[in-house]
Design a protein around this motif. Structure first.
Motif, PDB file in Angstrom:
ATOM      1  N   THR A 189       0.594  -1.215   0.188  1.00 38.88           N
ATOM      2  CA  THR A 189       0.015  -0.610   0.152  1.00 38.88           C
ATOM      3  C   THR A 189       1.350   1.238   0.069  1.00 38.88           C
ATOM      4  O   THR A 189       1.814   1.421   0.702  1.00 38.88           O
ATOM      5  CB  THR A 189      -0.428   0.507   1.340  1.00 38.88           C
ATOM      6  N   GLU A 195      -6.897   8.794   3.494  1.00 38.16           N
ATOM      7  CA  GLU A 195      -8.319   7.870   3.881  1.00 38.16           C
ATOM      8  C   GLU A 195      -7.740   6.437   3.165  1.00 38.16           C
ATOM      9  O   GLU A 195      -7.999   4.912   3.672  1.00 38.16           O
ATOM     10  CB  GLU A 195      -9.228   7.545   1.738  1.00 38.16           C
ATOM     11  N   ARG A 196      -6.399   6.362   2.639  1.00 35.49           N
ATOM     12  CA  ARG A 196      -5.433   5.404   2.464  1.00 35.49           C
ATOM     13  C   ARG A 196      -4.931   4.507   3.946  1.00 35.49           C
ATOM     14  O   ARG A 196      -4.964   3.559   3.879  1.00 35.49           O
ATOM     15  CB  ARG A 196      -4.453   5.472   1.161  1.00 35.49           C
ATOM     16  N   ASP A 199      -7.721   2.970   5.101  1.00 35.43           N
ATOM     17  CA  ASP A 199      -8.038   1.846   5.466  1.00 35.43           C
ATOM     18  C   ASP A 199      -7.040   0.301   5.589  1.00 35.43           C
ATOM     19  O   ASP A 199      -7.355  -0.820   6.238  1.00 35.43           O
ATOM     20  CB  ASP A 199      -8.245   1.593   3.378  1.00 35.43           C
TER      21      ASP A 199
END
Length: 205
Positions: A189, A195-196, A199
């Protein structure tokens, strides 16, 4: 997942048998030694290099840290990625100037960066499908040889200490087939947005 992102890296580096880690810092630099200490809790020795108020970018940061890195190949991990790459599977001695970990292109970077050829070399030339550089690689100090001639007369290159990206140096080495790579198909990732990050945090809990 309940711990700082950098700690995931430090744990994996320690498991690989690495003992000395150079941590480049710029923004909020004082928080890193305060949170991490000297590294002994992971069996590491941490060396903090403060780049100053203006980050030196990937190439400039590496050049600035070179006195601490020494003459042997060294493993680089970007601080803003998370991955389950097995560091033990990376070569201790790359065949050329660098060995890169490449991943499938994420949604935010659909074109990718480089081409991984069948012979294991990495190229920036051609129309073949591209993969994304994962921010993980093994580099020789020679990747920085002649960096001024590669970077050119830019404002950053003229700064003290110099500020420049690593990508032009990698492309320069690729032109002489001095970069190899491998395709990591596990988890990765780019933690580039809140937002990432959210998550990823949810996925690791």
């Amino acid at each position: 997942g309940g711990k700082p992102l950098i700690v995931w890296h430090l744990e994996r580096l320690a498991a690989r048998g690495i003992t000395d880690v150079v941590v480049n810092t710029a923004w909020l630099a004082e928080q890193f030694p305060a949170a991490l200490g000297d590294g002994r809790r992971w069996g590491l020795r941490l060396h903090f290099v403060h780049e100053g108020a203006t980050p030196l970018e990937t190439g400039g940061g590496m050049l600035n840290a070179l006195p601490l890195l020494g003459d042997a190949p060294f493993l680089v991990v970007n601080g803003d990625v998370w991955t389950d790459v097995d560091f033990a599977a990376l070569p201790v001695q790359p065949h050329g100037d660098a060995h890169l970990v490449l991943v499938d292109n994420p949604v935010q970077h659909p074109r990718g960066d480089f081409i991984l050829r069948a012979d294991g070399t990495v190229s920036d030339d051609g129309d073949a499908p591209r993969l994304t550089y994962a921010g993980v690689g093994v580099f020789r100090p020679s990747i920085l040889d002649g960096w001024r001639s590669v970077i050119g007369n830019t404002e950053g290159a003229a700064a003290t200490p110099p500020q420049f990206g690593l990508a032009p140096l990698m492309r320069h080495a690729m032109a002489s087939s001095r970069v190899t790579g491998q395709h990591h198909q596990g988890r990765w990732t780019d933690v580039g947005t809140p937002e990432r990050l959210a998550d990823l945090d949810a996925a690791l809990r």
